[in-house]
Design a protein around this motif. Structure first.
Motif, PDB file in Angstrom:
ATOM      1  N   ARG A   1      45.225 -20.510  51.436  1.00 40.35           N
ATOM      2  CA  ARG A   1      45.559 -20.359  50.013  1.00 40.35           C
ATOM      3  C   ARG A   1      46.333 -21.573  49.477  1.00 40.35           C
ATOM      4  O   ARG A   1      47.303 -22.019  50.094  1.00 40.35           O
TER       5      ARG A   1
ATOM      6  N   GLY B   1      49.358 -18.795  44.717  1.00 41.34           N
ATOM      7  CA  GLY B   1      49.500 -17.362  44.955  1.00 41.34           C
ATOM      8  C   GLY B   1      48.798 -16.430  43.974  1.00 41.34           C
ATOM      9  O   GLY B   1      48.458 -15.298  44.328  1.00 41.34           O
TER      10      GLY B   1
ATOM     11  N   TYR C   1      55.949 -12.724  44.892  1.00 41.67           N
ATOM     12  CA  TYR C   1      55.440 -13.133  46.206  1.00 41.67           C
ATOM     13  C   TYR C   1      56.153 -14.404  46.627  1.00 41.67           C
ATOM     14  O   TYR C   1      56.756 -15.110  45.813  1.00 41.67           O
TER      15      TYR C   1
END
Ligand code: ATP
Ligand code: MG
Length: 451
Positions: free
Chosen positions: A90, A93, A116
């Motif tokens: 990733r 996010g 997050y």
């Protein structure tokens, strides 16, 4: 000798370029930042959501957009060896969080406030404040349409900079309006740049075809006058968009949050709409944006969910820690333990280990000396380790003390006083001594960040 010559030198293995270790010396600073972030999210009622580090590549292609720096050239993508699936580490996010929210039906009962944190991966040229593995903290408010939530997430950012003691962070904001307004602006922009095509640099010539809005982002000094004269998106906003933007500004003003309108702030991603903003500092050189975000109402539907508005921001934790260093607001290094236990091996070790466990059970952080050679070490060398640990007190158990069922408790930071206590009384004496020393230092501690 011959043996040594025959021994092939084993090459050391280095970490991957642009991906850093977090060393013990810096761990407390990170823990402090994470602690402040957890308190911040609690203060505003945001819930934690963690997604995996690996996602299907399509999550980011769709969630960030094909014509972006991240998707075009920064992603670490690979094929799953077993089933050929295209996967990606990733790079940010939001897309993954939205994927999870849709998959787990989290908006079923209404809007959600989420946060997050974790490592992100982008293949960039490593330099100060720009790494290939870096860490982000982000918040996302999903299912809220009004300007109140835009203002709330910005207030959270301001509160965070204040909590962290950061100096010189400024807020810049813009409104990207809605897709149809941007289309009108884009047409005017293309016409303007086409009329002045001879003044465009090579990069901007390409962008004119792919994403003309990003010409406004150009850092080329020779392009600045041209960009300054370009049609401004703000002049193309309709009544609704303007109302939203003005309401956000009014709420910020009512909360004494200064902000600068920057009509050139576009934030690359094409799913953004209405409010976009960045927090910028001049203290970190070229990598001066510590956080950025905005509204992305079209994204949830674009990712396959039921249409719902959304907004959020993300911050680069390395850059924030760097700014804390520059602002001299990093917490003081902490002692490794409260009490360091010394012994002379054999039965004194057994007694020392039992006492260390007793101290820990009472909540006292304790390091038990373990000799590097597995045998024993002089009290002198042990005392050096005890001092270096930052412990407030040492518990010393030598054979003479043990024979009398006693131990010594030595003050390492204050008077240096050493007193004899019974083995059974070590815990009580240690608690008593620590409480007294804390009374002594409480004035200092009231200045510390961790409350
Ligand atoms: P930049 O313009 O610096 O490349 P960006 O627009 O790509 O930033 P975002 O995707 O908005 O960045 O990510 C949010 C924040 O994450 C940035 O403001 C920055 O603080 C941090 N960040 C982004 N890329 C990196 C990186 N390679 N290394 C360290 N921090 C980063
Ligand atoms: Mg970038």
């Amino acid at each position: 000798m011959a043996d040594q010559n025959n021994k092939a030198k084993v090459q050391k293995i280095n970490g991957v370029r642009g991906m850093n270790d977090l060393l013990p010396a810096d761990a407390a600073q990170w823990a402090h930042l994470e602690h402040v972030l957890r308190d911040l999210t609690r203060a505003y009622g945001y819930e934690f959501l963690r997604t995996p580090i690996v996602e299907a590549t399509t999550v980011f292609q769709r969630g960030i957009g094909e014509v972006t720096d991240i998707v075009e050239k920064e992603m670490y993508s690979f094929e799953d060896r077993l089933n050929g699936e295209q996967l990606t580490l990733r790079p940010e996010g939001t897309a993954a969080l939205v994927r999870s929210v849709i998959e787990n039906n989290l908006l079923y009962e209404g809007p959600k406030r989420l946060w997050y944190t974790g490592p992100m991966f982008r293949h960039e040229r490593p330099q100060r404040g720009r790494y290939r593995q870096f860490h982000q903290f982000g918040i996302e408010a999903l299912g809220f349409a009004g300007p109140d939530i835009d203002a709330e997430i910005i207030l959270m950012g301001q509160r965070l900079w204040d909590e962290l003691g950061l100096k010189g962070v400024r807020l810049e904001m813009n409104s990207l309006g809605q897709a149809n307004e941007r289309a009108e602006h884009r047409a005017a922009l293309v016409a303007y740049f086409e009329k002045n095509q001879s003044q465009l640099d090579e990069d901007s010539q390409c962008r004119l075809l792919s994403n003309p809005l990003r010409i406004l982002d150009s850092k080329n000094p020779e392009m600045q006058a041209l960009i300054e004269g370009a049609p401004k998106l703000l002049d193309f906003l309709g009544e609704e968009s303007l109302k939203h933007f003005e309401a956000v500004q009014a709420l910020l003003k009512a909360n004494n949050i200064p902000c600068k309108i920057n009509p050139r702030l576009v934030r690359g991603l094409d799913y953004y709409n209405l409010t976009v903003f960045e927090w910028i500092t001049d203290e970190l050189g070229a990598q001066g944006t510590i956080a950025g975000g905005g509204r992305y109402d079209p994204l949830i539907e674009r990712m396959g969910g039921k249409a719902a508005p959304a907004c959020g921001w993300a911050m680069g934790m390395e850059r924030v820690l760097e700014l804390m260093k520059v602002s001299e607001s990093l917490p003081e290094p902490q002692a490794q333990c409260d009490i360091f236990v010394l012994h002379q091996g054999g039965e004194t070790l057994t007694a020392a280990m039992i006492i260390a466990e007793r101290l820990r059970s009472a909540g006292i952080d304790t390091i038990l000396f373990c000799p590097p050679d597995g045998q024993s070490a002089s009290f002198k060398s042990q005392m050096k380790k005890a001092d270096a640990s930052g412990a407030a007190f040492a518990v010393i158990i030598g054979p003479d003390e043990l024979a009398k069922n006693e131990a010594s408790l030595k003050d390492l930071r204050g008077t240096g006083e050493q007193k004899t206590v019974s083995l059974d009384g070590v815990l009580e004496a240690a608690i008593d001594a620590l409480v007294r020393s804390e009374e002594h230092t409480s004035e200092l501690q009231s200045h510390s960040f961790i409350s």
